[in-house]
Design a protein around this motif. Sequence first.
Motif, PDB file in Angstrom:
ATOM      1  N   SER A  75       0.841  -1.197   0.000  1.00 30.36           N
ATOM      2  CA  SER A  75       0.000   0.000   0.000  1.00 30.36           C
ATOM      3  C   SER A  75       0.880   1.252   0.000  1.00 30.36           C
ATOM      4  CB  SER A  75      -0.952  -0.003   1.203  1.00 30.36           C
ATOM      5  OG  SER A  75      -0.222  -0.041   2.416  1.00 30.36           O
ATOM      6  N   GLN A  78      -0.376   4.906  -0.201  1.00 27.79           N
ATOM      7  CA  GLN A  78      -1.751   5.005   0.304  1.00 27.79           C
ATOM      8  C   GLN A  78      -1.790   5.152   1.830  1.00 27.79           C
ATOM      9  OE1 GLN A  78      -2.944   1.702  -3.041  1.00 27.79           O
ATOM     10  NE2 GLN A  78      -4.369   1.878  -1.328  1.00 27.79           N
ATOM     11  N   ARG A 100      -4.881  -5.526   0.691  1.00 26.29           N
ATOM     12  CA  ARG A 100      -3.911  -4.446   0.529  1.00 26.29           C
ATOM     13  C   ARG A 100      -3.816  -3.579   1.787  1.00 26.29           C
ATOM     14  NH1 ARG A 100      -1.504  -3.490  -3.794  1.00 26.29           N
ATOM     15  NH2 ARG A 100      -3.134  -4.327  -5.113  1.00 26.29           N
ATOM     16  N   GLY A 169     -11.275  -0.874  -2.719  1.00 23.76           N
ATOM     17  CA  GLY A 169     -10.553  -0.184  -3.773  1.00 23.76           C
ATOM     18  C   GLY A 169     -11.488   0.295  -4.860  1.00 23.76           C
ATOM     19  N   ASP A 170     -10.939   1.041  -5.826  1.00 26.14           N
ATOM     20  CA  ASP A 170     -11.767   1.539  -6.921  1.00 26.14           C
ATOM     21  C   ASP A 170     -12.348   0.377  -7.731  1.00 26.14           C
ATOM     22  OD1 ASP A 170      -8.788   1.853  -7.123  1.00 26.14           O
ATOM     23  OD2 ASP A 170      -9.210   1.758  -9.270  1.00 26.14           O
ATOM     24  N   GLN A 197     -10.568   3.540  -1.434  1.00 25.46           N
ATOM     25  CA  GLN A 197      -9.233   4.062  -1.769  1.00 25.46           C
ATOM     26  C   GLN A 197      -9.089   3.962  -3.280  1.00 25.46           C
ATOM     27  OE1 GLN A 197      -6.041   2.564   1.109  1.00 25.46           O
ATOM     28  NE2 GLN A 197      -7.693   1.095   1.412  1.00 25.46           N
ATOM     29  N   ASN A 198      -9.336   5.057  -3.949  1.00 23.63           N
ATOM     30  CA  ASN A 198      -9.159   5.060  -5.402  1.00 23.63           C
ATOM     31  C   ASN A 198      -7.677   5.248  -5.683  1.00 23.63           C
ATOM     32  OD1 ASN A 198      -8.993   5.528  -8.104  1.00 23.63           O
ATOM     33  ND2 ASN A 198     -10.224   7.401  -8.097  1.00 23.63           N
ATOM     34  N   ASN A 199      -6.986   4.113  -5.858  1.00 25.59           N
ATOM     35  CA  ASN A 199      -5.542   4.206  -6.124  1.00 25.59           C
ATOM     36  C   ASN A 199      -5.257   4.153  -7.626  1.00 25.59           C
ATOM     37  OD1 ASN A 199      -5.608   1.525  -6.927  1.00 25.59           O
ATOM     38  ND2 ASN A 199      -4.572   0.736  -5.109  1.00 25.59           N
ATOM     39  N   ARG A 264      -1.490   4.027  -6.110  1.00 30.80           N
ATOM     40  CA  ARG A 264      -0.698   2.843  -5.773  1.00 30.80           C
ATOM     41  C   ARG A 264       0.691   3.029  -6.382  1.00 30.80           C
ATOM     42  NH1 ARG A 264      -2.334  -1.921  -9.118  1.00 30.80           N
ATOM     43  NH2 ARG A 264      -0.364  -1.489 -10.140  1.00 30.80           N
TER      44      ARG A 264
END
Lengths: 364, 343
Positions: A75, A78, A100, A169-170, A197-199, A264
């Motif tokens: 991660s 993040q 993650r 996640g996204d 968490q939009n990585n 990310r």
Amino acid sequence: MKRTDVRPGSAPPLPPVEPIRLVDPDGRRVSDPAYTAPDHGTLLALLRAMIIGRRFDRQASALTRQGRLAVYPSSYGQEACQVGGVLALADNDWLFPTYRDSVSLVTRGVDPIEVLTLLRGDWHSGYDPERHRCAPQCTPLATNASHAVGLTYAARRKGEDTAALVLMGDGATSEGDAHEAYNFAAVWNTPVVFLIQNNHWAISVPVHKQSVAPTLAHKAIGYGMRGHHVDGNDAAAVHAVVSHALAEARAGSGPAIIEARTYRMGPHTNSDAPQRYRDDSEVEYWKERDPLARLERLLRDEGRIDDSELERIRAQADRLAATMRERLSAAGRLAPEELFSHVYASTPALLARQRQELLDELEA
Amino acid sequence: MAEFSMGQALNRALRDALAADPSVVVYGEDVGPLGGVFRVTDGLTAEFGEDRVFDSPLAESGIVGTAVGMAMYGRRPVVEMQFDAFGYPAFEQVVSHVAKMRNRTRGRVGLPLVIRIPYGGGIGAVEHHGDSSEMYYAHTPGLHVVTPATPADAYSLLREAIEDPDPVVFLEPKRRYWTKAEVDLPVRTEPMDRAVVRRTGTDVTLIAYGPMVDTVLEAAEAAREEGCAAEVVDLRSLSPFDDQTVTASVRRTGRAVVVHEAATFGGYGAEVAARVTEQCFHYLEAPVLRVGGFDIPYPPPELEEYHLPSVDRILGAIDRLQWESEWTAESPAVPGRRSEVGV
């Protein structure tokens, strides 16, 4: 006649397309009409947890390269989400992490070696979920979101104000289970905050191939839920927004979806090859927006931290890393007969026979 | 003694479980004021309130997923999948979470929950309302899979399922919901993991469960008229499988036919046949036969009678069991049977 076509509640406002930000990438405070930054004590706790979390993450990645962990989904980049979300939780709240989110578990106080059990491959989940109020790390995307809804529903029926934070996640927002969990949470009015968490990358698939919504937080509107959009590399903002959403949810104002825009920095896992699908310049762009650097700068500029204090925190992080290396080497022998121990509360005859067959085979 | 249908017995089991244990909650699609499409939850919301018995959004994966969370936090949820095929959206929850939570957490978190599923055909319903989905669940370690064939067992097994510390997939044979029997409720029958002998006989063991038990009992009666004494074993529990009761019976009779509605290929009968063969080989006079549904998608209602195992088809299987024993040779009631051997 009782009208059944009227639903309660007014439409929540649309989330802002520009993310909520309280500290900019250069470490300067940004004023926001709705949110104030956490106090200095909390900001220091956020920075400290991010430094330790990043060190954990770097050590876990190194152990994977050495073949001592089966896999590690990093991660790196993040940390503001991992730490900002968890430090907003009360002790009696629950965390529902994914694979993650190891740093979030370390931040929650779970023994790092127990966190790594899954990734070392000794067992699936190595920690006691009830003790830490952390569900097992979830690999099938979005499937743990409804667990959080059910758990908080049960807690409310017991008269408790337990809330839950679901990390996703996204990519997970495209799953049907995300939709079902959002809707159940809204209809049952359970205190759950879904932190997306939009990585930007679901392994190799960019977020614009997942959704064309203005933000992922806009999805909340369709459920009659509040949506928030936050700079996911700003730990102060993540902490403030998650805290606010948790407080509202606990007070009965309903669950919320938060999109935290982050990145990310590393590969999906050690076996991924990001050069096949993304440009280095994108990584460079996000390096400029590092969550640790900006908070460190703010606290330095405001005279709340100095070199010696940072040195002290980094030394603590290094000690954690050294402990990880040592304790992973010292880990004991696995007991193959344990394969049969936790399938049912009591071992059925079929499994007892198979356990004996295995033991006989091992003795032969 | 009073007369109860299977549906009424299930209703009574839910009511008694709700009254006995405040942690029990019942929810699903239409289980509230309507009482379920088969009325199994009739009157429960009125008696126990919306907090305990309620309608949920129409989403099976969400229903099972929320039940996982509730069971993690001290509730005992009993959820309903309205029909067999409507349970498929929840399949991932069942396989990846319900069945595995205890194992994933190294024994720390068990999930005491029950998933009720009306299953099987024979009620003239349109597509997606007649599937026999038992094997998907029976093949999944970590689940108990049980299915009653009588009102007494319906009551007892459901009570036991709700009290069990592990998740139970509770398959209700929908064509038998209206089958009545004299029974004293509350009743506790044999333990949940045991098969029972419903009818004793010396010549062949007929093995069945859920909706097919009555059909097999009918076939056994018809066989008796032809001079064949068939023993009938009602499995009740598909997982775990009661090897002991089944093998003891087959060792006595030397022949076995296993009967189910589900497609025969890769069906539960294949597992039974394999286990019986492994454990009773030297007692067997003939290969273990399977009578199941054809290997086709469940047919439309006007054609289902051709698909579902019938008394005749079961008798036909009995006929094919390489009869060499005295009753076939001597019994005038079964002319020509010996000549069919090997055909």
